[in-house]
Design a protein around this motif. Structure first.
Motif, mmCIF file in Angstrom:
data_model
loop_
_atom_site.group_PDB
_atom_site.id
_atom_site.type_symbol
_atom_site.label_atom_id
_atom_site.label_comp_id
_atom_site.label_asym_id
_atom_site.label_seq_id
_atom_site.Cartn_x
_atom_site.Cartn_y
_atom_site.Cartn_z
ATOM 1 N N PRO A 175 1.048 -1.041 -0.391
ATOM 2 C CA PRO A 175 0.129 -0.214 -0.057
ATOM 3 C C PRO A 175 0.351 0.645 -0.075
ATOM 4 C CG PRO A 175 0.227 -0.602 2.647
ATOM 5 C CD PRO A 175 0.608 -2.119 1.223
ATOM 6 N N ASP A 176 2.534 0.782 0.554
ATOM 7 C CA ASP A 176 3.004 2.658 0.416
ATOM 8 C C ASP A 176 3.616 2.269 -0.669
ATOM 9 O OD1 ASP A 176 2.810 2.489 2.899
ATOM 10 O OD2 ASP A 176 4.104 0.931 3.579
ATOM 11 N N VAL A 177 3.455 1.797 -1.427
ATOM 12 C CA VAL A 177 4.029 2.455 -3.007
ATOM 13 C C VAL A 177 3.099 1.396 -4.917
ATOM 14 C CG1 VAL A 177 6.496 2.151 -2.807
ATOM 15 C CG2 VAL A 177 4.901 0.349 -3.530
ATOM 16 N N SER A 178 3.126 2.559 -5.653
ATOM 17 C CA SER A 178 2.347 1.802 -6.626
ATOM 18 C C SER A 178 2.753 2.375 -8.003
ATOM 19 C CB SER A 178 0.901 3.497 -7.045
ATOM 20 O OG SER A 178 1.332 5.065 -6.971
ATOM 21 N N LEU A 179 2.788 1.866 -8.971
ATOM 22 C CA LEU A 179 2.687 2.345 -10.209
ATOM 23 C C LEU A 179 2.697 3.319 -11.015
ATOM 24 C CD1 LEU A 179 2.402 -1.060 -12.281
ATOM 25 C CD2 LEU A 179 4.713 -0.510 -11.437
ATOM 26 N N ASP A 180 3.507 4.152 -11.656
ATOM 27 C CA ASP A 180 3.353 5.747 -11.612
ATOM 28 C C ASP A 180 2.947 5.608 -12.996
ATOM 29 O OD1 ASP A 180 3.206 9.014 -11.257
ATOM 30 O OD2 ASP A 180 4.496 8.599 -13.315
ATOM 31 N N LYS A 181 1.793 6.158 -13.756
ATOM 32 C CA LYS A 181 1.464 5.741 -14.931
ATOM 33 C C LYS A 181 1.567 6.671 -15.747
ATOM 34 C CE LYS A 181 -2.837 2.883 -12.987
ATOM 35 N NZ LYS A 181 -1.418 1.787 -13.399
ATOM 36 N N THR A 182 2.915 7.633 -15.344
ATOM 37 C CA THR A 182 2.764 8.910 -16.408
ATOM 38 C C THR A 182 4.255 8.959 -16.976
ATOM 39 O OG1 THR A 182 3.983 10.311 -14.241
ATOM 40 C CG2 THR A 182 1.322 10.784 -14.727
ATOM 41 N N LYS A 183 5.205 7.890 -16.253
ATOM 42 C CA LYS A 183 6.645 7.126 -17.038
ATOM 43 C C LYS A 183 6.251 6.221 -17.377
ATOM 44 C CE LYS A 183 8.108 10.953 -15.559
ATOM 45 N NZ LYS A 183 8.532 12.618 -16.463
ATOM 46 N N GLY A 184 7.571 5.908 -18.270
ATOM 47 C CA GLY A 184 7.866 4.585 -18.573
ATOM 48 C C GLY A 184 6.925 4.291 -19.625
ATOM 49 N N PHE A 185 6.291 2.907 -20.253
ATOM 50 C CA PHE A 185 5.570 2.751 -21.923
ATOM 51 C C PHE A 185 4.157 2.204 -20.598
ATOM 52 C CE2 PHE A 185 8.788 0.208 -22.444
ATOM 53 C CZ PHE A 185 8.575 -0.915 -23.235
ATOM 54 N N ASP B 171 15.791 -1.578 -12.283
ATOM 55 C CA ASP B 171 15.780 -0.132 -11.388
ATOM 56 C C ASP B 171 14.963 0.389 -11.493
ATOM 57 O OD1 ASP B 171 18.703 -0.122 -12.650
ATOM 58 O OD2 ASP B 171 18.326 0.397 -14.465
ATOM 59 N N ILE B 172 14.500 1.057 -10.003
ATOM 60 C CA ILE B 172 13.771 1.762 -9.583
ATOM 61 C C ILE B 172 13.601 3.400 -9.417
ATOM 62 C CG2 ILE B 172 11.139 1.471 -7.254
ATOM 63 C CD1 ILE B 172 11.256 -0.858 -8.460
ATOM 64 N N VAL B 173 13.136 3.943 -9.898
ATOM 65 C CA VAL B 173 13.150 5.201 -10.005
ATOM 66 C C VAL B 173 11.357 5.696 -9.731
ATOM 67 C CG1 VAL B 173 12.513 7.093 -12.127
ATOM 68 C CG2 VAL B 173 13.913 5.044 -12.665
ATOM 69 N N VAL B 174 11.597 6.695 -8.509
ATOM 70 C CA VAL B 174 10.774 7.286 -7.384
ATOM 71 C C VAL B 174 10.750 8.658 -8.431
ATOM 72 C CG1 VAL B 174 10.100 8.488 -5.507
ATOM 73 C CG2 VAL B 174 11.326 6.216 -5.517
ATOM 74 N N VAL B 175 9.399 8.721 -9.125
ATOM 75 C CA VAL B 175 9.336 9.691 -9.748
ATOM 76 C C VAL B 175 7.881 10.602 -9.097
ATOM 77 C CG1 VAL B 175 9.598 8.786 -11.824
ATOM 78 C CG2 VAL B 175 7.221 9.223 -11.087
ATOM 79 N N ASN B 176 7.681 10.372 -7.791
ATOM 80 C CA ASN B 176 6.360 11.592 -6.943
ATOM 81 C C ASN B 176 6.327 10.660 -5.663
ATOM 82 O OD1 ASN B 176 4.132 13.115 -6.963
ATOM 83 N ND2 ASN B 176 2.977 11.771 -7.101
ATOM 84 N N ILE B 177 6.196 11.487 -4.585
ATOM 85 C CA ILE B 177 5.989 12.229 -2.919
ATOM 86 C C ILE B 177 4.126 11.878 -3.361
ATOM 87 C CG2 ILE B 177 6.055 12.042 -1.170
ATOM 88 C CD1 ILE B 177 8.347 10.936 -2.420
ATOM 89 N N GLU B 178 3.429 10.806 -2.817
ATOM 90 C CA GLU B 178 2.023 11.087 -2.845
ATOM 91 C C GLU B 178 1.419 11.546 -0.964
ATOM 92 O OE1 GLU B 178 0.265 7.449 -3.769
ATOM 93 O OE2 GLU B 178 0.836 7.617 -5.865
ATOM 94 N N PHE B 179 1.397 12.920 -1.304
ATOM 95 C CA PHE B 179 0.575 13.297 0.109
ATOM 96 C C PHE B 179 -0.562 12.753 0.710
ATOM 97 C CE2 PHE B 179 3.809 16.317 -1.703
ATOM 98 C CZ PHE B 179 5.733 16.453 -0.049
ATOM 99 N N LYS C 231 4.091 6.425 -1.003
ATOM 100 C CA LYS C 231 3.314 7.629 -0.009
ATOM 101 C C LYS C 231 4.378 8.171 1.195
ATOM 102 C CE LYS C 231 -1.037 5.142 -0.237
ATOM 103 N NZ LYS C 231 -1.634 4.330 1.412
ATOM 104 N N TYR C 232 4.205 9.718 1.123
ATOM 105 C CA TYR C 232 4.709 10.659 1.787
ATOM 106 C C TYR C 232 5.312 9.978 3.206
ATOM 107 C CZ TYR C 232 6.082 14.416 5.198
ATOM 108 O OH TYR C 232 6.907 15.199 5.810
ATOM 109 N N GLY C 233 6.048 9.305 4.144
ATOM 110 C CA GLY C 233 6.641 9.582 5.069
ATOM 111 C C GLY C 233 7.733 7.698 5.263
ATOM 112 N N THR C 234 6.856 7.135 3.879
ATOM 113 C CA THR C 234 8.047 5.808 3.728
ATOM 114 C C THR C 234 9.534 6.170 3.228
ATOM 115 O OG1 THR C 234 5.624 5.176 2.574
ATOM 116 C CG2 THR C 234 8.101 3.909 2.211
ATOM 117 N N ASN C 235 10.060 5.552 4.018
ATOM 118 C CA ASN C 235 11.568 5.365 4.376
ATOM 119 C C ASN C 235 11.542 4.851 2.256
ATOM 120 O OD1 ASN C 235 14.491 4.431 3.678
ATOM 121 N ND2 ASN C 235 14.666 4.530 6.399
ATOM 122 N N VAL C 236 12.016 5.484 1.147
ATOM 123 C CA VAL C 236 12.435 5.198 -0.021
ATOM 124 C C VAL C 236 13.300 4.290 -0.396
ATOM 125 C CG1 VAL C 236 12.773 6.421 -2.315
ATOM 126 C CG2 VAL C 236 11.404 8.003 -0.391
#
Length: 93
Positions: A16-26, A85-93, A53-58
């Motif tokens: 629940p702390d992460v999700s695929l970012d649908k604005t990047k990749g293909f 390779d994990i690319v963090v592109v967004n922190i969700e508040f 998610k905000y507060g998660t140890n990335v």
């Protein structure tokens, strides 16, 4: 390649702390998941763009995701992944 996309999606559905970012990749044809996968000389290379998610140890979370993806792919397909390779592109508040 599509099987790797499905396995990666399963890993993200369980966390629940992460999700695929649908604005990047293909988008892999036939799916809605965003995973970049390359197979070269029987070695698999995966890149995933995520939101955390905000507060998660990335650092800890990305290492955990890498382990889960690698072990899931190995369990389901008996294929070893060379890099994830994990690319963090967004922190969700």
């Amino acid at each position: 390649v599509q099987v790797f996309d499905i396995i990666v999606k399963q890993v993200f559905e369980e966390d629940p702390d992460v999700s695929l970012d649908k604005t990047k990749g293909f988008s892999i044809s036939g799916t809605k998941n965003l995973v970049s996968c390359r197979i070269d000389h029987n070695e698999v290379y995966i890149t995933v763009h995520i939101s955390v998610k905000y507060g998660t140890n990335v650092s800890e979370k990305t290492k955990e995701i890498q382990r889960k993806i690698a072990s899931s792919i190995k369990n389901y397909t008996n294929v070893s992944v060379k890099t994830i390779d994990i690319v963090v592109v967004n922190i969700e508040f």
